[in-house]
Structure formats: structure tokens, C-alpha cells
Design a protein around this motif. Sequence first.
Motif, PDB file in Angstrom:
ATOM      1  N   TYR A   1       2.040   6.002  -3.220  1.00  0.00           N
ATOM      2  CA  TYR A   1       0.953   5.573  -2.466  1.00  0.00           C
ATOM      3  C   TYR A   1       1.011   5.930  -1.129  1.00  0.00           C
ATOM      4  N   GLN A   2       0.125   6.598  -0.521  1.00  0.00           N
ATOM      5  CA  GLN A   2      -0.097   7.340   0.694  1.00  0.00           C
ATOM      6  C   GLN A   2      -0.418   6.266   1.663  1.00  0.00           C
ATOM      7  N   PHE A   3       0.524   5.926   2.788  1.00  0.00           N
ATOM      8  CA  PHE A   3       0.038   5.197   3.962  1.00  0.00           C
ATOM      9  C   PHE A   3       0.020   6.230   5.017  1.00  0.00           C
ATOM     10  N   ASP A   4      -1.060   6.361   5.455  1.00  0.00           N
ATOM     11  CA  ASP A   4      -1.479   7.593   6.558  1.00  0.00           C
ATOM     12  C   ASP A   4      -0.787   7.094   7.891  1.00  0.00           C
ATOM     13  N   LYS A   5      -0.712   6.073   8.188  1.00  0.00           N
ATOM     14  CA  LYS A   5      -0.044   5.764   9.466  1.00  0.00           C
ATOM     15  C   LYS A   5       1.236   5.137   9.363  1.00  0.00           C
ATOM     16  N   GLY A   6       2.013   5.261   8.034  1.00  0.00           N
ATOM     17  CA  GLY A   6       3.366   4.700   7.879  1.00  0.00           C
ATOM     18  C   GLY A   6       3.314   3.117   8.071  1.00  0.00           C
TER      19      GLY A   6
ATOM     20  N   PRO B   1       0.225  -8.504   5.172  1.00  0.00           N
ATOM     21  CA  PRO B   1       0.092  -7.995   3.946  1.00  0.00           C
ATOM     22  C   PRO B   1       0.009  -6.601   3.866  1.00  0.00           C
ATOM     23  N   LEU B   2       0.338  -6.071   2.597  1.00  0.00           N
ATOM     24  CA  LEU B   2       0.192  -4.639   2.262  1.00  0.00           C
ATOM     25  C   LEU B   2      -1.017  -4.514   1.582  1.00  0.00           C
ATOM     26  N   VAL B   3      -2.022  -3.714   1.743  1.00  0.00           N
ATOM     27  CA  VAL B   3      -3.269  -3.757   0.910  1.00  0.00           C
ATOM     28  C   VAL B   3      -3.175  -2.335   0.486  1.00  0.00           C
ATOM     29  N   LEU B   4      -3.333  -2.412  -1.142  1.00  0.00           N
ATOM     30  CA  LEU B   4      -3.217  -1.287  -1.917  1.00  0.00           C
ATOM     31  C   LEU B   4      -4.235  -0.645  -2.817  1.00  0.00           C
ATOM     32  N   ASN B   5      -4.899   0.486  -2.849  1.00  0.00           N
ATOM     33  CA  ASN B   5      -5.991   0.803  -3.623  1.00  0.00           C
ATOM     34  C   ASN B   5      -5.213   1.488  -4.839  1.00  0.00           C
ATOM     35  N   PRO B   6      -5.419   0.700  -6.042  1.00  0.00           N
ATOM     36  CA  PRO B   6      -4.830   1.437  -7.053  1.00  0.00           C
ATOM     37  C   PRO B   6      -5.523   2.488  -7.769  1.00  0.00           C
ATOM     38  N   VAL B   7      -6.820   2.886  -7.162  1.00  0.00           N
ATOM     39  CA  VAL B   7      -7.642   3.983  -7.714  1.00  0.00           C
ATOM     40  C   VAL B   7      -7.104   5.192  -7.037  1.00  0.00           C
ATOM     41  N   LYS B   8      -7.144   5.198  -5.557  1.00  0.00           N
ATOM     42  CA  LYS B   8      -7.020   6.470  -4.662  1.00  0.00           C
ATOM     43  C   LYS B   8      -5.695   6.439  -4.095  1.00  0.00           C
ATOM     44  N   ARG B   9      -4.913   5.503  -4.572  1.00  0.00           N
ATOM     45  CA  ARG B   9      -3.512   5.594  -4.182  1.00  0.00           C
ATOM     46  C   ARG B   9      -3.246   5.601  -2.730  1.00  0.00           C
ATOM     47  N   THR B  10      -4.023   4.917  -1.813  1.00  0.00           N
ATOM     48  CA  THR B  10      -3.912   4.773  -0.529  1.00  0.00           C
ATOM     49  C   THR B  10      -3.556   3.102  -0.217  1.00  0.00           C
ATOM     50  N   ALA B  11      -2.810   3.256   1.042  1.00  0.00           N
ATOM     51  CA  ALA B  11      -2.160   1.741   1.194  1.00  0.00           C
ATOM     52  C   ALA B  11      -2.062   1.640   2.805  1.00  0.00           C
ATOM     53  N   LYS B  12      -1.992   0.419   3.237  1.00  0.00           N
ATOM     54  CA  LYS B  12      -1.955   0.227   4.605  1.00  0.00           C
ATOM     55  C   LYS B  12      -1.385  -1.195   4.706  1.00  0.00           C
ATOM     56  N   GLN B  13      -0.373  -1.493   5.820  1.00  0.00           N
ATOM     57  CA  GLN B  13      -0.175  -2.859   6.230  1.00  0.00           C
ATOM     58  C   GLN B  13      -1.000  -3.284   7.337  1.00  0.00           C
TER      59      GLN B  13
END
Length: 134
Positions: A6-11, A96-108
Motif C-alpha cells: 500500500y502507498q501512504f502518500d504522506k506516510g 484508524p488506517l483506511v485502506l483502498n484494496p483496489v488502488k492500494r492507497t492508504a492513509k491514517q
Amino acid sequence: MEEQIYQFDKGLPGFEEYRKFALLDMGEEPFSYLQSIDDMNVSFMLVNPFVFYPDYEFELSDPEAAELGIDDQVSVRNMVTIQEPLEQSTINLLAPLVLNPVKRTAKQIVLHQSSYQTRHLLLNSSLSIHRKEK
């Protein structure tokens, strides 16, 4: 393993320099690990919060949903801090960590104006531990 990254654009808060993490199944549902791809010394234990807190809920803002590219599929995980004794272990329901399982993006996401805290007992009063005696 690419499907687990997963990619966390802002860490993550406090770990902004790490942007790519693998979500690793521990084989012990509902627990998993979030492992930094950049630094193998950085990992977090996660849990599916709904197993321990079935009424857990929060609203994801439209800008946050758009940032993650979420249309309909979303996964939520929360960080766990293991304590000794195990009954004192906590779950962070405030962020919470919110994850997009389709696009593999995530963010806390930090839930502002929420009654949730960073340290809720993982094993709340409605759950019990069953230990095998040796």
C-alpha cells in the motif's frame, strides 16, 4: 507480494519518510502486520477493529475518500500496542488506517472531535481470553 503493498502518500504520523508498506497476514485473524518496505525495522501490529468493537464507526470525509480513490471498497485497520499482561493491550480507535484494496492507497485518519481515544483496551469487557493451562 505486490498485491499486499500500500502507498501512504504522506506516510504515517511520526514516520512520514516511509511511504510504502506491506500488509502481511499473520495467520491469526484478525491480526496483521504493516511492514515498511523501506526499513525492515519499522512495522506495526494491526487489527480489524470490528472484531473487538462491533459498534466502531466514523465518517470518512469526501476529500479523504477522493484522496484515496475510494469508490465502494474500503478496509479499516487499527494499530495495537501489546502489553504485559496481555489483558492490558490497547487499540488506537482515534486514528484508524483506511485502506483502498483496489488502488492500494492508504492513509491514517485522525478523528477530530471524537470520543475515541488512542488507548482502548483491546479485550473489552464483552470479550474474554481463553488460555490453555500447561
